[in-house]
Design an enzyme around this catalytic site. Structure first.
Site, PDB file in Angstrom:
ATOM      1  CE1 TYR A  59      -3.204  -2.863   0.335  1.00 36.97           C
ATOM      2  CE2 TYR A  59      -3.418  -2.415   2.671  1.00 36.97           C
ATOM      3  CZ  TYR A  59      -3.769  -3.150   1.566  1.00 36.97           C
ATOM      4  OH  TYR A  59      -4.688  -4.174   1.682  1.00 36.97           O
ATOM      5  CB  SER A  60       1.275   4.316  -0.142  1.00 39.71           C
ATOM      6  OG  SER A  60      -0.006   4.865  -0.311  1.00 39.71           O
TER       7      SER A  60
END
Length: 334
Positions: A59-60
């Site tokens: 995530y990111s």
């Protein structure tokens, strides 16, 4: 806030888990909130009694873990919180930067520890199965992390029921740490997990912590039809059109809106209340980019649906092809 056991472990977790994919870097996804914008969500969650937080290394590309660790140090007590993260999806296109080999699992865990700013990860989950790594190697690599004190519990995510049972049996036969949780695709619009996965988890004592409990926002009742891109998330997501594309899906949404209207509550509260009432479900993983999203999730824990309401919510459902296991490129050949 009510708390329940995380499967057969002695750990107690809130009935709502805050999904932290929404926090990290908007350069990764335009709807993601940066560190400063994410702060109020962690503060509100902790104040509401939420002690369960889920993120992933991909995530990111790591920034979600950084943001999650930062705000939990600010607002929460580490001895009370349960922090979960995941490993599998590649962090770059370079060799050995993804998958579940012993090498990558060890490297990825150490990197997640640094980003989260903790000495031990409470729940370390495989984000999907790796068709290129033998199950024994995967389990040995994960078990080593537990024995090293870098991880407390192990979890799995979307897979077929027979695959989960194969992992559990192999771990038991080898005396290795077994999965304590299953993070799977389950909501009112997609209920195929009721056929095999949920009964298996109940029988084997795994906590069920569903992802996308609101069908990527569809069950919040804000869209006028399937494929409606009226929200920033739906405009850039794309996966919602793959997961929810049957006419009956929107009939379920309409049923949720009708029950919610009769109660005078938001559709999201009804959809989450239904999920919380399902046998074996421990804590839906709820994403929030508005504080009202988090408020709805907390409010859902106090709603008890009647038998007639449950029947009305479930009546429009039609069987689906299996979805949510990942793109074909990461599934074993069949």
């Amino acid at each position: 806030m009510e708390y329940g056991s995380l499967g057969r472990t002695g750990v107690r977790v809130s009935k709502i888990c805050l999904g932290c994919m929404s926090y990290g870097s908007p350069e990764w996804r335009p709807w993601v909130l940066d560190r400063e914008a994410a702060g109020p969500f962690f503060e509100a969650a902790v104040e509401a009694g939420v002690n369960f937080f889920d993120t992933a290394d991909m995530y990111s590309l790591g920034q979600s873990e950084v943001v999650t660790g930062h705000w939990l140090r600010e607002y929460a007590r580490p001895e009370e919180t349960v922090v979960a993260t995941k490993v599998f999806f590649p962090m770059s296109d370079r060799p050995n930067m993804g998958g579940l080999s012993r090498k990558h699992v060890q490297q990825a865990c150490e990197a997640s520890l640094r980003r989260l700013g903790v000495e031990t990860i409470d729940l370390y989950q495989i984000h999907r199965l790796d068709s290129h790594t033998p199950i024994d190697e995967m389990l040995e690599g994960l078990d080593a992390l537990v024995r090293q004190g870098k991880v407390r519990y192990l979890g799995a995510s979307s897979m077929y029921g027979w695959e989960l049972m194969r992992c559990l049996a192999a771990a038991d036969a080898r005396g290795l740490s077994r999965f304590a949780t299953m993070q799977n695709h389950y909501n009112l619009v997609y209920r195929e997990e009721e056929r095999e996965m949920l009964p298996l988890c109940r029988a084997e004592g795994l906590a069920v912590i569903p992802w996308s409990p609101l069908a990527r926002g569809l069950l919040a009742g804000t869209r006028r039809k399937l494929g409606d891109d009226s929200t920033r998330r739906s405009e850039s997501d794309g996966l919602d059109r793959i997961l929810y594309d049957q006419p009956s899906d929107f009939e379920v949404v309409e049923a949720v809106k009708k029950v919610a209207g009769a109660r005078g509550v938001r559709p999201a509260q009804v959809a989450l209340a239904w999920l919380l009432s399902r046998p074996g479900v421990t804590a839906p993983i709820v994403g929030a980019t508005k504080l009202s999203h988090l408020a709805d999730a907390v409010a859902a824990t106090a709603i008890e649906l009647g038998e007639d309401e449950v029947a009305a919510l479930e009546a429009p459902y039609r069987p689906h092809p299996v979805k949510g296991l990942g793109p074909p490129s990461i599934r074993p050949a069949r």
